[in-house]
Design an enzyme around this catalytic site. Structure first.
Site, PDB file in Angstrom:
ATOM      1  N   HIS A  97       0.851  -1.194   0.000  1.00  0.00           N
ATOM      2  CA  HIS A  97       0.000   0.000   0.000  1.00  0.00           C
ATOM      3  C   HIS A  97       0.878   1.231   0.000  1.00  0.00           C
ATOM      4  CE1 HIS A  97       0.635  -1.352   4.152  1.00  0.00           C
ATOM      5  NE2 HIS A  97       0.645  -0.072   4.496  1.00  0.00           N
ATOM      6  N   HIS A  99       0.804   5.135   1.099  1.00  0.00           N
ATOM      7  CA  HIS A  99       0.093   6.162   1.858  1.00  0.00           C
ATOM      8  C   HIS A  99       0.152   7.464   1.066  1.00  0.00           C
ATOM      9  CE1 HIS A  99       0.224   4.052   5.903  1.00  0.00           C
ATOM     10  NE2 HIS A  99       1.239   3.428   5.316  1.00  0.00           N
TER      11      HIS A  99
HETATM   12  P1  AMP Z   1       1.581   0.348   7.400  1.00  0.00           P
HETATM   13  O1  AMP Z   1       2.076   0.628   8.802  1.00  0.00           O
HETATM   14  O2  AMP Z   1       2.323   1.133   6.351  1.00  0.00           O
HETATM   15  O3  AMP Z   1       1.497  -1.124   7.106  1.00  0.00           O
HETATM   16  O4  AMP Z   1       0.120   0.964   7.358  1.00  0.00           O
HETATM   17  C1  AMP Z   1      -1.053   0.237   7.572  1.00  0.00           C
HETATM   18  C2  AMP Z   1      -2.146   1.260   7.592  1.00  0.00           C
HETATM   19  O5  AMP Z   1      -3.383   0.587   7.432  1.00  0.00           O
HETATM   20  C3  AMP Z   1      -2.249   2.056   8.913  1.00  0.00           C
HETATM   21  O6  AMP Z   1      -2.075   3.449   8.646  1.00  0.00           O
HETATM   22  C4  AMP Z   1      -3.650   1.714   9.427  1.00  0.00           C
HETATM   23  O7  AMP Z   1      -4.275   2.809  10.054  1.00  0.00           O
HETATM   24  C5  AMP Z   1      -4.346   1.303   8.155  1.00  0.00           C
HETATM   25  N1  AMP Z   1      -5.487   0.402   8.350  1.00  0.00           N
HETATM   26  C6  AMP Z   1      -5.547  -0.704   9.107  1.00  0.00           C
HETATM   27  N2  AMP Z   1      -6.767  -1.294   9.013  1.00  0.00           N
HETATM   28  C7  AMP Z   1      -7.481  -0.541   8.154  1.00  0.00           C
HETATM   29  C8  AMP Z   1      -8.819  -0.615   7.648  1.00  0.00           C
HETATM   30  N3  AMP Z   1      -9.671  -1.598   7.997  1.00  0.00           N
HETATM   31  N4  AMP Z   1      -9.231   0.369   6.800  1.00  0.00           N
HETATM   32  C9  AMP Z   1      -8.399   1.372   6.447  1.00  0.00           C
HETATM   33  N5  AMP Z   1      -7.124   1.485   6.883  1.00  0.00           N
HETATM   34  C10 AMP Z   1      -6.670   0.552   7.726  1.00  0.00           C
END
Ligand code: AMP
Ligand code: ZN
Length: 142
Positions: A97, A99
């Site tokens: 993903h 950001h």
């Molecule tokens: P990372 O630390 O780069 O793996 O980021 C994972 C991101 O996913 C975090 O910013 C979380 O807030 C986000 N996240 C986790 N669960 C969900 C969800 N169900 N819907 C949207 N974002 C999510």
């Protein structure tokens, strides 16, 4: 299917989607660092960028279109783009993903990137991005 983002792509878990195309979807981060913080993910499962660097090419059009959409609809003054690969980099969800974080002049600078904005109303932000005439490529599922 145990991967959280695969389940979001499949529509099994609700998300506030702001953009979609053939290869990727974009939805609001559930715990935003700043208003409009959005994740762009490939529709197919890819662990991270290090595992499959070419996946970035696939999702590049969605990244560009979503960045433009966020900046225009939220009247942002700037934007950060970040993707973490691996535990050591702080990756928590192991489905690639990117950001996209809209930034505003009242809280400038890289040091402020991870300081969560308090009490962000995700429904209101979602309406602001996709409300009215649907943005190109937008698919609303929630
Ligand atoms: P990372 O630390 O780069 O793996 O980021 C994972 C991101 O996913 C975090 O910013 C979380 O807030 C986000 N996240 C986790 N669960 C969900 C969800 N169900 N819907 C949207 N974002 C999510
Ligand atoms: Zn996945």
């Amino acid at each position: 299917m145990s991967c959280l983002f695969c389940r979001i792509v499949a529509g099994e878990i609700p998300s506030k989607q702001v953009y979609a195309d053939e290869h990727a979807i974009a939805f609001l981060d559930i715990n935003p660092w700043h208003v409009g913080h959005t994740l762009v993910v490939p529709r197919r499962h890819v662990d991270d960028l290090l595992g499959e660097p070419e996946a970035l090419t696939e999702i590049a059009p969605a990244i560009s279109a979503t960045a433009r959409l966020l900046v225009d609809r939220l009247a942002a003054d700037g934007l950060n783009l970040l993707s973490s690969s691996g535990d050591a980099a702080g990756q928590e969800v192991f489905h690639l993903h990117v950001h996209l974080v809209p930034r505003f002049a009242h809280r400038p600078g890289l040091r402020e990137l991870f300081v969560h904005e308090k009490d962000v109303d995700l429904d209101r932000v979602h309406r602001q991005i996709v409300g009215g005439a649907p943005a190109p490529g937008t698919v609303s599922r929630s």
